[in-house]
Design a protein around this motif. Sequence first.
Motif, mmCIF file in Angstrom:
data_model
loop_
_atom_site.group_PDB
_atom_site.id
_atom_site.type_symbol
_atom_site.label_atom_id
_atom_site.label_comp_id
_atom_site.label_asym_id
_atom_site.label_seq_id
_atom_site.Cartn_x
_atom_site.Cartn_y
_atom_site.Cartn_z
ATOM 1 N N MET A 166 0.845 -1.185 0.000
ATOM 2 C CA MET A 166 0.000 0.000 0.000
ATOM 3 C C MET A 166 0.880 1.235 0.000
ATOM 4 S SD MET A 166 -3.069 1.190 2.572
ATOM 5 C CE MET A 166 -3.867 2.798 2.319
ATOM 6 N N ILE A 167 0.511 2.219 -0.832
ATOM 7 C CA ILE A 167 1.209 3.496 -0.894
ATOM 8 C C ILE A 167 0.208 4.591 -0.562
ATOM 9 C CG2 ILE A 167 2.467 5.120 -2.351
ATOM 10 C CD1 ILE A 167 3.315 2.690 -4.069
ATOM 11 N N ASN A 168 0.499 5.349 0.490
ATOM 12 C CA ASN A 168 -0.299 6.521 0.831
ATOM 13 C C ASN A 168 0.474 7.727 0.326
ATOM 14 O OD1 ASN A 168 -2.675 7.597 2.116
ATOM 15 N ND2 ASN A 168 -1.365 8.387 3.732
ATOM 16 N N ASP A 169 0.056 8.221 -0.848
ATOM 17 C CA ASP A 169 0.884 9.174 -1.580
ATOM 18 C C ASP A 169 0.696 10.602 -1.085
ATOM 19 O OD1 ASP A 169 2.820 9.730 -3.418
ATOM 20 O OD2 ASP A 169 1.730 8.978 -5.152
ATOM 21 N N SER A 170 1.523 11.500 -1.598
ATOM 22 C CA SER A 170 1.511 12.891 -1.154
ATOM 23 C C SER A 170 0.133 13.512 -1.302
ATOM 24 C CB SER A 170 2.523 13.708 -1.955
ATOM 25 O OG SER A 170 2.237 13.629 -3.329
ATOM 26 N N SER A 171 -0.269 14.283 -0.323
ATOM 27 C CA SER A 171 -1.567 14.961 -0.189
ATOM 28 C C SER A 171 -2.694 14.039 0.247
ATOM 29 C CB SER A 171 -1.986 15.691 -1.478
ATOM 30 O OG SER A 171 -2.490 14.786 -2.458
ATOM 31 N N ALA A 172 -2.450 12.748 0.361
ATOM 32 C CA ALA A 172 -3.485 11.807 0.797
ATOM 33 C C ALA A 172 -3.645 11.847 2.314
ATOM 34 C CB ALA A 172 -3.132 10.396 0.345
ATOM 35 N N GLU A 173 -4.813 11.418 2.781
ATOM 36 C CA GLU A 173 -5.079 11.338 4.219
ATOM 37 C C GLU A 173 -5.817 10.045 4.522
ATOM 38 O OE1 GLU A 173 -4.016 13.435 6.435
ATOM 39 O OE2 GLU A 173 -3.543 15.246 5.300
ATOM 40 N N VAL A 174 -5.399 9.392 5.605
ATOM 41 C CA VAL A 174 -6.088 8.201 6.106
ATOM 42 C C VAL A 174 -6.464 8.457 7.563
ATOM 43 C CG1 VAL A 174 -5.913 5.745 6.624
ATOM 44 C CG2 VAL A 174 -4.851 6.645 4.546
ATOM 45 N N ALA A 193 2.356 10.829 3.209
ATOM 46 C CA ALA A 193 1.322 11.839 3.459
ATOM 47 C C ALA A 193 0.907 11.774 4.924
ATOM 48 C CB ALA A 193 0.147 11.623 2.509
ATOM 49 N N GLY A 194 -0.412 11.733 5.200
ATOM 50 C CA GLY A 194 -0.894 11.746 6.566
ATOM 51 C C GLY A 194 -1.687 10.510 6.933
ATOM 52 N N ILE A 195 -1.387 9.935 8.103
ATOM 53 C CA ILE A 195 -2.157 8.835 8.680
ATOM 54 C C ILE A 195 -2.522 9.236 10.100
ATOM 55 C CG2 ILE A 195 -2.157 6.413 9.393
ATOM 56 C CD1 ILE A 195 -0.211 5.814 7.140
ATOM 57 N N HIS A 196 -3.807 9.203 10.410
ATOM 58 C CA HIS A 196 -4.307 9.648 11.708
ATOM 59 C C HIS A 196 -5.065 8.497 12.365
ATOM 60 C CE1 HIS A 196 -3.413 13.726 10.215
ATOM 61 N NE2 HIS A 196 -3.925 13.282 9.076
ATOM 62 N N ILE A 197 -4.552 8.001 13.464
ATOM 63 C CA ILE A 197 -5.095 6.826 14.141
ATOM 64 C C ILE A 197 -5.608 7.235 15.515
ATOM 65 C CG2 ILE A 197 -4.498 4.590 15.142
ATOM 66 C CD1 ILE A 197 -2.414 4.303 12.874
ATOM 67 N N GLY A 198 -6.874 6.907 15.786
ATOM 68 C CA GLY A 198 -7.443 7.191 17.098
ATOM 69 C C GLY A 198 -7.627 8.660 17.389
ATOM 70 N N SER A 199 -7.766 9.487 16.374
ATOM 71 C CA SER A 199 -7.913 10.924 16.601
ATOM 72 C C SER A 199 -9.238 11.267 17.258
ATOM 73 C CB SER A 199 -7.786 11.674 15.272
ATOM 74 O OG SER A 199 -6.503 11.501 14.720
#
Length: 293
Positions: free
Chosen positions: A187-195, A216-222
């Motif tokens: 899996m590639i989370n590319d530039s400007s992407a958000e998870v 890019a950005g990955i936000h877990i448990g926010s």
Amino acid sequence: RIGNLDTIPAGGIRVATSADIYNDSSGVIQVNAIYGLDHDAIVIEGSNSHLNNQGLIEIGGFTQIAGYGIRVSGNGTLANGFSGLIEIDSITGAGKDGITIEQNGHLINEGDLRMGSNSPVNRYGISLTTLGDLMNHPSGTISIDQVQSALYAFGTGVLAKNEGEIRIGSISTVSANGILLSGLAEMINDSSAEVFIDQCLHAVSIDNQAKLTNNAGIHIGSLLPITGNGISLASGGDMVNLDSANVEINRTNHAIFATAFGSTLANEGIFRIGNIASSNNGISLASSASLNN
């Protein structure tokens, strides 16, 4: 409208080799009441078979689907355009997924994909196997709730690439994994992407030589707790966080838990743990797992 008034003993729509269906921006396709585990709401299979959606596709909105919501295989393509909305609910058959991509099938999203927003999907939201691939473009949004695992990828040559937004567990609970990568999948989370991942047992699980590259950005448990691990690495699973990337992990048991020889977390960017709310444990490495910062 298919199955809105009575049950359908076979499949809903089948797009075969070299066939095309185009659902325009004003078009509506509804599929309900598909019974029998071998009968799917929509099947796209065979070389040059295409379903291009610019309108609304609603699956399981009124009554159950016993098979897959959408199954794509054999070089078939499901393309959800900029104005397209696909909603999949009420997938009740054991081991059946909202969307399954297999045997060189392709899923391209520029619009809005929603799975489990209103009622549960039995197993995976999106499943990628046997050279299946997913491309979520910058305008694309994928929302997955009320599933066993939201995004599952398994096997050599399987690729999930995100350039848009993926939201998991934002509406309702995911019982197992937000993202599960295994068996050399990537899996590639590319530039400007958000998870964004909330309300899961484990947010991201990577094992058996699978790999996640984050640019890019990955936000877990926010917003809501992760009862297990934020990121789990096992059996040679790897994660690379590139220099422009950001990972935030909150409200977990272990923020990062790596075990088994060959599992590696390589960080060139930013990891923030507990910046919004606390996790019980930060980074745990066991059994020859490694962290390269």
